[in-house]
Enzyme design. Sequence first.
Site, PDB file in Angstrom:
ATOM      1  N   LYS A 149     -17.697 -14.369   5.202  1.00  0.00           N
ATOM      2  CA  LYS A 149     -19.077 -13.955   5.456  1.00  0.00           C
ATOM      3  C   LYS A 149     -19.871 -13.701   4.196  1.00  0.00           C
ATOM      4  O   LYS A 149     -19.520 -12.869   3.375  1.00  0.00           O
ATOM      5  CB  LYS A 149     -19.096 -12.702   6.335  1.00  0.00           C
ATOM      6  CG  LYS A 149     -18.722 -12.998   7.753  1.00  0.00           C
ATOM      7  CD  LYS A 149     -18.848 -11.764   8.611  1.00  0.00           C
ATOM      8  CE  LYS A 149     -20.134 -11.740   9.403  1.00  0.00           C
ATOM      9  NZ  LYS A 149     -20.279 -10.496  10.170  1.00  0.00           N
ATOM     10  N   ARG A 207       0.817  -1.219   0.000  1.00  0.00           N
ATOM     11  CA  ARG A 207       0.000   0.000   0.000  1.00  0.00           C
ATOM     12  C   ARG A 207       0.847   1.264   0.000  1.00  0.00           C
ATOM     13  O   ARG A 207       0.423   2.297  -0.524  1.00  0.00           O
ATOM     14  CB  ARG A 207      -0.943  -0.008   1.209  1.00  0.00           C
ATOM     15  CG  ARG A 207      -2.095  -0.968   0.986  1.00  0.00           C
ATOM     16  CD  ARG A 207      -3.039  -1.009   2.146  1.00  0.00           C
ATOM     17  NE  ARG A 207      -4.290  -1.662   1.764  1.00  0.00           N
ATOM     18  CZ  ARG A 207      -5.255  -1.973   2.609  1.00  0.00           C
ATOM     19  NH1 ARG A 207      -5.114  -1.692   3.896  1.00  0.00           N
ATOM     20  NH2 ARG A 207      -6.353  -2.540   2.183  1.00  0.00           N
ATOM     21  N   GLY A 229     -13.196  -3.970   0.799  1.00  0.00           N
ATOM     22  CA  GLY A 229     -14.569  -3.477   0.927  1.00  0.00           C
ATOM     23  C   GLY A 229     -14.925  -2.500  -0.176  1.00  0.00           C
ATOM     24  O   GLY A 229     -16.000  -2.574  -0.780  1.00  0.00           O
ATOM     25  N   GLY A 286      -8.521  -8.091   1.222  1.00  0.00           N
ATOM     26  CA  GLY A 286      -7.273  -8.159   1.975  1.00  0.00           C
ATOM     27  C   GLY A 286      -6.743  -9.577   2.134  1.00  0.00           C
ATOM     28  O   GLY A 286      -5.545  -9.833   1.940  1.00  0.00           O
TER      29      GLY A 286
HETATM   30  P1  ADP Z   1     -11.164 -11.036   1.767  1.00  0.00           P
HETATM   31  O1  ADP Z   1     -10.407 -10.328   2.856  1.00  0.00           O
HETATM   32  O2  ADP Z   1     -10.274 -11.456   0.645  1.00  0.00           O
HETATM   33  O3  ADP Z   1     -12.370 -10.251   1.324  1.00  0.00           O
HETATM   34  P2  ADP Z   1     -12.694 -12.552   3.669  1.00  0.00           P
HETATM   35  O4  ADP Z   1     -12.277 -11.569   4.711  1.00  0.00           O
HETATM   36  O5  ADP Z   1     -14.094 -12.575   3.252  1.00  0.00           O
HETATM   37  O6  ADP Z   1     -11.727 -12.391   2.379  1.00  0.00           O
HETATM   38  O7  ADP Z   1     -12.371 -14.030   4.172  1.00  0.00           O
HETATM   39  C1  ADP Z   1     -11.097 -14.466   4.494  1.00  0.00           C
HETATM   40  C2  ADP Z   1     -11.093 -15.486   5.585  1.00  0.00           C
HETATM   41  O8  ADP Z   1     -12.023 -16.533   5.329  1.00  0.00           O
HETATM   42  C3  ADP Z   1      -9.750 -16.148   5.687  1.00  0.00           C
HETATM   43  O9  ADP Z   1      -9.105 -15.680   6.836  1.00  0.00           O
HETATM   44  C4  ADP Z   1     -10.045 -17.643   5.722  1.00  0.00           C
HETATM   45  O10 ADP Z   1      -9.353 -18.322   6.757  1.00  0.00           O
HETATM   46  C5  ADP Z   1     -11.536 -17.677   6.001  1.00  0.00           C
HETATM   47  N1  ADP Z   1     -12.145 -18.892   5.470  1.00  0.00           N
HETATM   48  C6  ADP Z   1     -12.039 -19.394   4.233  1.00  0.00           C
HETATM   49  N2  ADP Z   1     -12.689 -20.572   4.130  1.00  0.00           N
HETATM   50  C7  ADP Z   1     -13.212 -20.835   5.341  1.00  0.00           C
HETATM   51  C8  ADP Z   1     -13.992 -21.915   5.877  1.00  0.00           C
HETATM   52  N3  ADP Z   1     -14.340 -22.942   5.131  1.00  0.00           N
HETATM   53  N4  ADP Z   1     -14.345 -21.841   7.163  1.00  0.00           N
HETATM   54  C9  ADP Z   1     -13.973 -20.786   7.916  1.00  0.00           C
HETATM   55  N5  ADP Z   1     -13.261 -19.741   7.477  1.00  0.00           N
HETATM   56  C10 ADP Z   1     -12.884 -19.762   6.196  1.00  0.00           C
HETATM   57 MG    MG Z   2     -10.876 -10.056   4.950  1.00  0.00          MG
END
Ligand code: ADP
Ligand code: MG
Length: 418
Positions: free
Chosen positions: A219, A58, A398, A375
């Site tokens: 989520k 960043r 986000g 992230g």
């Molecule tokens: P990003 O930051 O790329 O938008 P998110 O914050 O939505 O992604 O999700 C990332 C997290 O989701 C990771 O830390 C990962 O460990 C968790 N994750 C992925 N698959 C699973 C799962 N099957 N059960 C629980 N957590 C999960």
């Molecule tokens: Mg995340």
Amino acid sequence: MDGRPMARPMTEEFAQGQTALFTKKSVEDVDVQGKRVLVRVDFNVPLSEDGSVMDDTRVRAALPTIEYLRSRGARVILMSHLGRPKGEVVERFRLRPVAVRLSQLLGIDVQALPTTVTDQVTAAAARMRPGDVILLENLRFNKGETENDPDFAGKLAALADIYVNDAFGAAHRDHASVTGVTKYLPACAGLLLKKEIETLRRLISEPARPFLAILGGNKISDKIGVIDKFIDTVDGILTGGGMCFTFLKATGLSVGKSLCETDQVEAAARMISKANEAGISFYLPSDVVVAPELSASAPAKVVPVDAIPDDWMGLDIGPKTREIYSKVIARAKTAFWNGPMGVFEIDKFAAGTKAVAEALAKNTKHGMLSIVGGGDSDAALKHFGLEEQMYFVSTGGGASLKVLEGTPLPGLEALQDA
Ligand code: ADP
Ligand code: MG
């Protein structure tokens, strides 16, 4: 997904190519020569225990705007947040280590100030010479930042003649340094903000097809808006990560102890029907890696999705799913990826995320436009050493989802029109 008619484009204007992708003033459209310029950057970087910058992506991303301003003799006053100190001074969230890294990158001394809006800062800003760069202390040490306090915003604005927003990662926030200051100063976009918005808007307005969305992470509630939008835009959706269990549940399967948002099951079912009606391919995993608990030492096994044991949880997509997803990715011309396919932070549950990242990297070599937002997705790419092999990695998780949803970003709306 091949051979299906063009999905409905975002708007008719986009379809006719009449809407410019970026309609705000950028630093290139204003006279910054010799001016004091207050620049909101996103220096929310991970720091190590000993207080050094662990990942400077960043910081590097902000360099083009900083260099541009310096080359025109501007005095550059940088401000950012770091972490969530909640309005109080928290030593481990000080920005000094970032100033150290930035000094190395720019090859000049960037002064880190210990406060944001005090006489000391006013004096330091007054002393600046053309080309100088200073960095204010963490904005969120002051409650006024997230509360968008006009008094705090006014004091920040009083330091400069012009405001530049180059913090794409914070552009979806209605905070003092993002929207508040624009009430007091002429406001324009930095080069990074402009590039992020243009790239993401181009993605949804005129994607090369087949256009694939790959969605995982934890989520579903954060992402339902973007899934809804994607069904109107893409040719196929691959799902994985924690959120796919809410979808599996919506198809009537039992998901054991897997992450599942019960209040989103209905919305998930709606998305599946909507995708079916739109005629796009909506992929759910056919097998998953399960374990009795989320830990590196837990025994893990692969099961079909209709055989998840009651007291086990799904933590990654399985080998069959990896193979199918890799093949689908190999056929796509555009792909947007957000959210890891499993708990990639633990090696045992990393294979799904790795397979998707590798398939994207491979196809990007053949000309696919791979765009990654989020992230943790970015962290996963770095973990596998594949970040350089994507077409574009957004600096804002986000914020990138908001752009793709078509939700206005307050930080962008507040800037002057071109
Ligand atoms: P990003 O930051 O790329 O938008 P998110 O914050 O939505 O992604 O999700 C990332 C997290 O989701 C990771 O830390 C990962 O460990 C968790 N994750 C992925 N698959 C699973 C799962 N099957 N059960 C629980 N957590 C999960
Ligand atoms: Mg995340």
